[in-house]
Scaffold this active site. Structure first.
Site, PDB file in Angstrom:
ATOM      1  N   LYS A 102     -79.562  37.205 -97.573  1.00 60.36           N
ATOM      2  CA  LYS A 102     -81.030  37.507 -98.347  1.00 60.36           C
ATOM      3  C   LYS A 102     -81.625  38.843 -98.007  1.00 60.36           C
ATOM      4  CE  LYS A 102     -85.474  35.204 -98.605  1.00 60.36           C
ATOM      5  NZ  LYS A 102     -86.254  34.115 -97.832  1.00 60.36           N
ATOM      6  N   LYS A 121     -78.981  36.433-102.193  1.00 56.60           N
ATOM      7  CA  LYS A 121     -80.256  36.569-103.028  1.00 56.60           C
ATOM      8  C   LYS A 121     -80.853  37.987-102.693  1.00 56.60           C
ATOM      9  CE  LYS A 121     -84.880  34.464-102.803  1.00 56.60           C
ATOM     10  NZ  LYS A 121     -85.839  33.597-101.888  1.00 56.60           N
TER      11      LYS A 121
END
Length: 327
Positions: free
Chosen positions: A194, A247
């Site tokens: 992330k 992500k």
């Protein structure tokens, strides 16, 4: 000159092009993120994400029914809490907004697979993803709170938890807590790679989760790094992650492929709020065809190696798949 190899032969008509496609997608791989707000009779459009809404518990079922009809069977829950304090107690409260949403969804839509985003930023008064020590997030103190939240979410009805905080060793702490409470079968989908991305702007508007000071660069990943993503994913797998996630998705196809090649578990890609907002804005201005762009963006994530695709366009993508527009 005699030409033997002609790649165009396999592009000569639509039937043949579909027959030899390398990337194929299924509606079962789609996950829709939904925002649940405190209050009643709320269906409030998110200004930075046209077509996306915050739902109160009593109206959440409207969207879940739409998704089920389209063929989307998995939903990820994000809570918008009115209870914010330094320790993010709303994240792990038995009557927290996500816990109540999970309990209700499990009763009303038992066929749907319920995933709980597991983070503290929507519940802390300071907007950071853990417990503060001064103005820094204390990694090790935060782990106990994340583990406690995971247990409360599964107790409420979550089929899977998805820790998005990016604390070191949180997967191990969550796995241990779930196992100790008898939830050995509850899987973990870790936000493993992330990044500290500018693409998250609209989400922070949607979830009211912007940090009150500073940023999240001390725990989310530096956008310049590639090898680190593989290291993070492999650490999470070693600690018990059943699925790892990259992500954002759109600008991170190289990372999806790197993680896919290294991991022996399914890989998810999260097409984030900024990606959604960009497509919506460009389509509204007449610069791009929305349907074609949504399809192409999703195909690229799958082509890069995603097994699961988390998207605010999940309902539309399910319908495109049903209509045979995505191969």
């Amino acid at each position: 000159m005699e030409i033997i190899k002609r790649p165009r032969r396999l592009r000569s008509n639509e039937v043949l092009r579909k027959m030899v496609r390398e990337t194929r997608m299924d509606r079962s791989s789609l996950i829709y993120p939904i925002f649940i707000a405190e209050g009643e009779n709320i269906k409030e459009e998110i200004s930075s994400m046209p077509g996306q809404y915050r739902y109160s518990l009593d109206r959440m079922g409207e969207k879940l029914a739409e998704l089920a009809e389209a063929g989307v069977s998995s939903v990820m829950f994000f809570g918008i809490s009115q209870c914010k304090d330094e320790k993010g107690s709303g994240a792990y409260a038995a009557d927290g907004i996500v816990q109540r949403a999970l309990e209700r969804a499990k009763k009303e839509f038992p066929m749907m697979y319920l995933i709980a985003d597991l983070c503290m930023c929507e519940y802390t008064s300071h907007g950071h993803c853990g417990i503060l020590c001064g103005e820094s997030v204390d990694n090790d103190k935060t782990l106990a709170y994340l583990a406690k939240t995971a247990v409360s979410q599964v107790q409420a009805g979550a089929d899977m938890v998805a820790p998005s905080d990016m604390m070191d060793h949180r997967v191990a702490a969550i796995r241990s807590a779930l196992d100790q409470h008898g939830y050995q079968e509850a899987p973990i989908m870790a936000y493993s790679a992330k990044y500290a991305s500018s693409y998250y702007g609209p989400f922070r508007d949607a979830a009211d989760s912007a940090p009150a000071f500073g940023d999240r660069k001390t725990y989310q990943m530096d956008v310049h790094n590639r090898r680190e993503a593989v290291k993070e994913a492999l650490m999470d797998i070693e600690e018990g992650a059943d699925i790892v996630m990259v992500k954002p998705a759109m600008a991170y196809g190289d990372i999806i492929r790197e993680v896919k090649d290294a991991a022996d578990v399914p890989v998810a890609a999260y097409s984030v709020s900024g990606e959604y907002a960009m497509i919506k804005a460009a389509a509204a201005a007449g610069y791009m065809d929305e349907e074609k762009t949504v399809i192409e963006t999703a195909v690229c994530a799958y082509r890069a190696g995603a097994d699961l695709y988390i998207s605010y366009f999940a309902e539309e993508l399910a319908l495109y798949m049903k209509e045979g527009k995505m191969g």
